[in-house]
Design an enzyme around this catalytic site. Structure first.
Site, PDB file in Angstrom:
ATOM      1  N   VAL A 240      -2.174  14.183  -2.042  1.00 30.41           N
ATOM      2  CA  VAL A 240      -1.515  15.481  -2.164  1.00 30.41           C
ATOM      3  C   VAL A 240      -0.689  15.493  -3.439  1.00 30.41           C
ATOM      4  O   VAL A 240       0.105  14.583  -3.692  1.00 30.41           O
ATOM      5  CB  VAL A 240      -0.603  15.764  -0.953  1.00 30.41           C
TER       6      VAL A 240
ATOM      7  N   GLY B 265       3.665  13.410  -5.934  1.00 37.72           N
ATOM      8  CA  GLY B 265       2.355  13.193  -5.327  1.00 37.72           C
ATOM      9  C   GLY B 265       2.465  12.110  -4.270  1.00 37.72           C
ATOM     10  O   GLY B 265       3.448  11.374  -4.217  1.00 37.72           O
ATOM     11  N   LYS B 266       1.472  12.014  -3.419  1.00 37.44           N
ATOM     12  CA  LYS B 266       1.446  10.964  -2.401  1.00 37.44           C
ATOM     13  C   LYS B 266       0.035  10.830  -1.864  1.00 37.44           C
ATOM     14  O   LYS B 266      -0.740  11.804  -1.861  1.00 37.44           O
ATOM     15  CB  LYS B 266       2.390  11.282  -1.243  1.00 37.44           C
ATOM     16  N   GLY B 267      -0.301   9.639  -1.385  1.00 32.67           N
ATOM     17  CA  GLY B 267      -1.619   9.413  -0.813  1.00 32.67           C
ATOM     18  C   GLY B 267      -1.531   8.544   0.411  1.00 32.67           C
ATOM     19  O   GLY B 267      -0.510   7.892   0.668  1.00 32.67           O
TER      20      GLY B 267
END
Length: 440
Positions: free
Chosen positions: A84, A129-131
């Site tokens: 995201v 952001g992040k995953g």
């Protein structure tokens, strides 16, 4: 709005119901609901920039991928993967990747949004952001995790890059994970791209000081808060939840500066000692036995009893939603320094404020990791690397200055430190949004 309306003349909405995206359950939004409430609370302080506040509530880009791999037994398993990008108004997206069996889209959305706030709070030129991958990594071999990482990196490869989105380690990922990600991305683009991830091994372009960076930031901001509150460091009683990378480093550094560690909790149990716990001995014991309990000189207490431990400083450094209305009233600490992301729900935050407990919020306290990730990214681009002493001095200065300026905002507005951080961070993000305008 008509074509002739000037958005700078509108203060925009300052409250109201959230427009819940169709891919979230309105009856159970998940962690993203905490973030939305935090934005709602800060909107009245944004002035004319509130016109753009809806920008903060919607991720810029969400990628959900299937991650199939061959398991060691020859079968094929499929895992859910996410990346995201919440906001890129101030620069490329930046944020970690976690492997956990309870990862959800809502959680990754919240974590990416908190990264937007965190990066803006310490004025790094990044967005958020992040995953994540929904997997329990304890159940899989090193080879299986490597194949998982490489397939996931390939699937999200179209939206990451050194100038687009830079992943880093998070829960259950580490420098080796980042090495696999960097190598996979490099093979796909046909060149070595060290800057695509941070938190890499030093031999592959990683930065000295990165391992302790998040925990060190927790210590620096905690120490600054203690000065403001008139709390001496020498002999200060500290309780830490979570003894992974962040919790262990923060505990060790507090101990090295004269604080007394009176309680440590991790997934294996909770230990307590009025006389103090040596973090190095605790880590050695954990590595040798696989559990924190039964450390000589300590007693094991019930998990829920951790929150009522007699201490001056409490550091939640595990997962989100740990401090709730059920336990916030038990906390005896005068200061809470959030090493984890989103460990305190808003209602508990209010209760703590009413009780006079100062909270150094996650988006400031644990920003040390992304700050040194920024240093790593800069070093990779320049191919010139700093010493660990230089890294630590730069980190300490940035964290101390950020804390000081945000504390001033807190005092000026008469708000909690969390609200002050959101005022400054959201203002910076929305100023960039307003200046850039909408394309096309």
């Amino acid at each position: 709005m008509t074509a002739t309306q000037d958005p700078t003349n509108s203060t925009g909405p300052t409250s109201g119901a959230h427009a819940i995206p169709s891919y979230l359950d309105p009856n159970n939004i998940g962690p993203y609901e905490i973030y939305l409430e935090q934005v709602e609370r800060v909107t009245p302080y944004l002035g004319k920039l509130a016109y753009w506040a809806e920008t903060l509530k919607r991720p810029k880009r969400i990628l959900v991928v299937d991650v199939p791999i061959h398991l060691d037994d020859g079968t094929v398993a499929h895992f859910e993967g996410y990346r995201v990008q919440h906001n890129t108004s101030r620069g490329p997206a930046k944020g970690g990747v976690r492997y956990h069996q309870d990862v959800t889209l809502s959680e990754v959305m919240a974590l990416s949004a908190w990264m937007t706030v965190k990066n803006a709070a310490v004025n790094l030129p990044y967005g958020g952001g992040k995953g994540g991958i929904r997997i329990d990594p304890r159940k899989y071999s090193t080879g299986e995790l490597e194949r998982l990482t490489r397939r996931y990196t390939t699937e999200i490869g179209l939206i990451i890059g050194p100038e687009k989105d830079i992943p880093a380690p998070d829960v259950n990922t580490n420098p080796q994970t980042m090495a696999w990600m960097m190598d996979t991305y490099s093979m796909n683009v046909g060149r070595t791209a060290t800057g695509v991830v941070t938190g890499k091994p030093v031999s592959l372009g990683g930065s000295l000081g990165r391992g302790d960076a998040t925990g060190r930031g927790v210590f620096v901001t905690g120490a600054e808060a203690m000065k403001k509150l008139g709390m001496p460091m020498q002999g200060a009683r500290v309780a830490v939840q979570g003894f992974g990378n962040v919790g262990e480093a923060a505990t060790r550094i507090f101990h090295e500066h004269g604080a007394k560690i009176v309680a440590i909790q991790d997934v294996t149990g909770t230990i307590h000692s009025d006389a103090g716990i040596d973090p190095k001995a605790a880590l050695e014991h954990l590595r040798r036995t696989g559990k924190i309990t039964e450390l000589p000189g300590t007693e094991e207490i019930k998990r829920d009893e951790f929150w009522g431990v007699d201490c001056d400083v409490m550091i939640p450094a595990a997962l989100e939603k740990q401090i709730t209305l059920a336990n916030a009233g038990q906390i005896r600490a005068k200061l809470i320094v959030e090493g984890a992301n989103g460990p305190t729900i808003p209602a508990a935050d209010d209760l703590l404020a009413e009780r006079g407990v100062t909270v150094v919020p996650d988006v400031l306290a644990n920003a040390g990791g992304v700050t040194v990730s920024y240093f790593e990214w800069v070093q990779d681009f320049s191919s010139f690397f700093w010493t660990e002493d230089e890294i630590n001095k730069r980190l300490d200065r940035i964290m101390s200055e950020a804390f000081g300026s945000l504390w001033d905002v807190k005092e000026r507005h008469g708000v909690t430190l969390r609200t002050a951080v959101y005022i400054v961070a959201c203002t910076r993000v929305l100023e960039a949004r307003a200046l850039r305008g909408l394309y096309p």
